[in-house]
Design an enzyme around this catalytic site. Sequence first.
Site, short mmCIF file in Angstrom:
data_model
loop_
_atom_site.label_atom_id
_atom_site.label_comp_id
_atom_site.label_asym_id
_atom_site.label_seq_id
_atom_site.Cartn_x
_atom_site.Cartn_y
_atom_site.Cartn_z
CE LYS A 102 -3.99 -1.95 2.45
NZ LYS A 102 -5.11 -2.00 1.53
CD GLU A 157 -4.76 6.10 3.46
OE1 GLU A 157 -4.16 5.54 2.55
OE2 GLU A 157 -5.97 5.95 3.67
CD GLU A 188 -10.87 -1.90 -3.06
OE1 GLU A 188 -11.66 -2.85 -3.09
OE2 GLU A 188 -10.19 -1.60 -2.06
CD GLU A 215 -6.73 -2.33 -1.41
OE1 GLU A 215 -5.60 -2.77 -1.14
OE2 GLU A 215 -7.78 -2.88 -1.05
CG ASN A 224 -8.20 -5.30 -4.33
OD1 ASN A 224 -7.23 -5.28 -3.57
ND2 ASN A 224 -9.40 -4.92 -3.95
CG PHE A 268 -21.00 -8.59 11.97
CD1 PHE A 268 -22.14 -8.80 11.20
CD2 PHE A 268 -20.84 -7.36 12.59
CE1 PHE A 268 -23.07 -7.81 11.04
CE2 PHE A 268 -21.79 -6.35 12.43
CZ PHE A 268 -22.90 -6.58 11.66
P1 ADP Z 1 -8.13 -3.44 2.57
O1 ADP Z 1 -7.04 -3.66 1.59
O2 ADP Z 1 -7.81 -4.04 3.90
O3 ADP Z 1 -9.47 -3.80 2.06
P2 ADP Z 1 -8.58 -0.62 1.99
O4 ADP Z 1 -7.50 0.37 1.96
O5 ADP Z 1 -9.13 -1.07 0.69
O6 ADP Z 1 -8.13 -1.87 2.87
O7 ADP Z 1 -9.77 -0.05 2.85
C1 ADP Z 1 -10.90 -0.81 3.19
C2 ADP Z 1 -12.01 0.09 3.70
O8 ADP Z 1 -11.56 0.89 4.78
C3 ADP Z 1 -12.50 1.08 2.69
O9 ADP Z 1 -13.51 0.56 1.91
C4 ADP Z 1 -13.03 2.21 3.57
O10 ADP Z 1 -14.30 1.87 4.07
C5 ADP Z 1 -12.10 2.20 4.73
N1 ADP Z 1 -11.01 3.18 4.57
C6 ADP Z 1 -9.80 2.96 4.05
N2 ADP Z 1 -9.05 4.07 4.09
C7 ADP Z 1 -9.80 5.04 4.65
C8 ADP Z 1 -9.61 6.43 4.98
N3 ADP Z 1 -8.46 7.04 4.76
N4 ADP Z 1 -10.64 7.09 5.56
C9 ADP Z 1 -11.80 6.48 5.80
N5 ADP Z 1 -12.05 5.20 5.53
C10 ADP Z 1 -11.08 4.48 4.95
#
Ligand code: ADP
Length: 674
Positions: A120, A201, A276, A289, A291, A349
Amino acid sequence: MPSKKIHKILVANRGEIAVRIISTLKKLGINSVAIYADNDADSLHCRVADEARPLGGGTLKDTYLNIQKIIDSALDAGADAIHPGYGFLSENAEFAEACRANNLIFIGPDAASMRLMGDKIRARQFAIENDIPVVWGMVGSLEEIEAHAAALPYPVLIKASAGGGGKGMHIVENASQLHLSLEQASREAEKYFGNGQIFIEQYIRNPRHIEVQVLADHHGNVIHLYERECSVQRRYQKVIEESPSPTLTEERRNAICETAVAICKSMNYRNAGTVEFILDENQNFYFLEMNTRIQVEHPVTEQRTGIDIVEEQIRIARGKVMGYTQDSITANGHAIECRIYAEDPENNFMPAPGDVTLYHQPKMRGVRIDSSIDRPTTISDSYDPMISKLICHGKTRESAIEITKNALKNYIVQTRKTNIPYLQSIIDNEDFLNNRIDTSYCEKHQEELIESMHQMRDDVKKEDVVALFLFYDFNKLYLENNNIDNVWEEIGYWRYNMNIDVVVSGQQTTDDRQQTLCHVQIDRINRKSLHCIINEQPYEVLLSQNGGGINKVIINGMMESVFVSETNDNNYCVHFKGLDFICRRNDELNYAKDYSNIDVKNNDMTYYSPMPGKVIKVNVKEGDEVKEGDVLCVVEAMKMENNIKAMTSAKVAKVLVNEGDKVDVKTILIELVL
Ligand code: ADP
């Protein structure tokens, strides 16, 4: 690039995605090879494949994550290619390289793209260099981040650089929480992703999750198949996904889709992928990110565009030109996917693996089900507890919701717990209907959604459930097997004028007080009808049609379907009006039945393990004073750290476990006294 032939593909996965990939292979006339761990030998994915290769037993590292075994299986089977699915080795660059080193086509991008996007921190850096918007962030060692503790733009989110699946993320609201959260996040990152590197972040409040499906071939063509909105999430994991996003304006839709294509172009991406983003309240989007694989929710895009993404993946991997150009893509109507899990929405859950005693999929127009099972089986505690995905496609969002509602009602998965009633509550919820959603929708609506699950259950007349149950119970030998004629000899004198007590409870309740006692006086019963009085109300149940596991009965003049199965603890599960109920007979025929199906709920003073797992941290010792909210200990179960927190301020009376102990569900961990 000359196009290569593919005759046989090994699917390096299990569950619904393996089944789904194999269905495309069948369509294309390509032979399929499944792989399976010992505890999966009987799984659907093995049954649908042309051949299945054993991986033996042991941990995931010995089976679905064992690169050497999988490559050997593919070579031994004479496969030309490997499809990795999602999860497991799908984003493992070494696996992709090992495939290529063995002359096996890896159906996915090259190892370099996987490495770039699998990290990431690197992906973020790449996005910044290519003018793709990202949220504010900071990379550094724990100490470096802590040194800036006072100046961080709270709330911040800690993420694992190698993370995925929503695991290992922690929101930090203020500087005082930073130290503990950093430690925990780093520990989780090390353990689950083999890399303790974390970063922070800025946490965007009330964001939406929007992602774009992309396809890119080896001839420079990159296209998008529009977006999916996946804002309904629990624990950062998607539960409901839809397409199109009901939120994006047309201008923002074009911008986000073009940005996704731009990222792919700048990194020379090949094959299918998903970019995403999070979207803030002003429709600004930020790259999260990418996928580099097929995603769980790809079917919503397939239903709208009519494109088989797996077929395109194979075509691209063969080196052929994609079957579509951007101009040829049309997306029709609205599609919604619900993920069906064996889990307990009322208990954070928690996965609820166990035996499925009855399984029946709805067959309706506009409904697609991608399932890992097709009959009663056991949901293993060794894997993710997702059972299947229900994908409903309609002309509009409203009609897709209507189809989903109907399909959920008629989807029967009788097992310890599923999230179907929870999904029904969401699909019926005003805020969901009006698209007032963000990624914390589930968290914010938790009480309301659980309450509406209870309400749905309370609205069903328990006497009706009992009438259906008894009709089935007395007739089951006949209903399940038409040839049996002598049922009545077996049941004998019980059939006339007997009194029975039945206790009914909703399957989705963790509250044992939510039980209804029904007194039944049987008047007449035979294989075609039941006449009885239940709690002083007369009942007539007539068999209308039986066979194939579904029995239609007319209950006091209303036609209903009966779906009943016997549970492991000798109770019965009855599906009625879209919900499951547990019935237990209390009369002398069943005196030996023990109703010990009590769920684990921690109370103020006694703390139980919520799952079978391992104690990885004990923060208190006997005699300690604790405050409400203090973490007493941490139990690791199914790749999650569960913080067991004090519900009240008290003193620690007993600590019954040590770090490293294996614990079972219901094991007492800690006792407090006031
Ligand atoms: P993973 O790879 O574990 O799925 P992601 O970076 O794709 O992690 O983030 C998963 C979820 O976390 C996102 O869909 C969002 O809901 C939340 N998220 C990620 N980064 C942020 C952020 N900076 N602020 C708010 N929510 C976030």
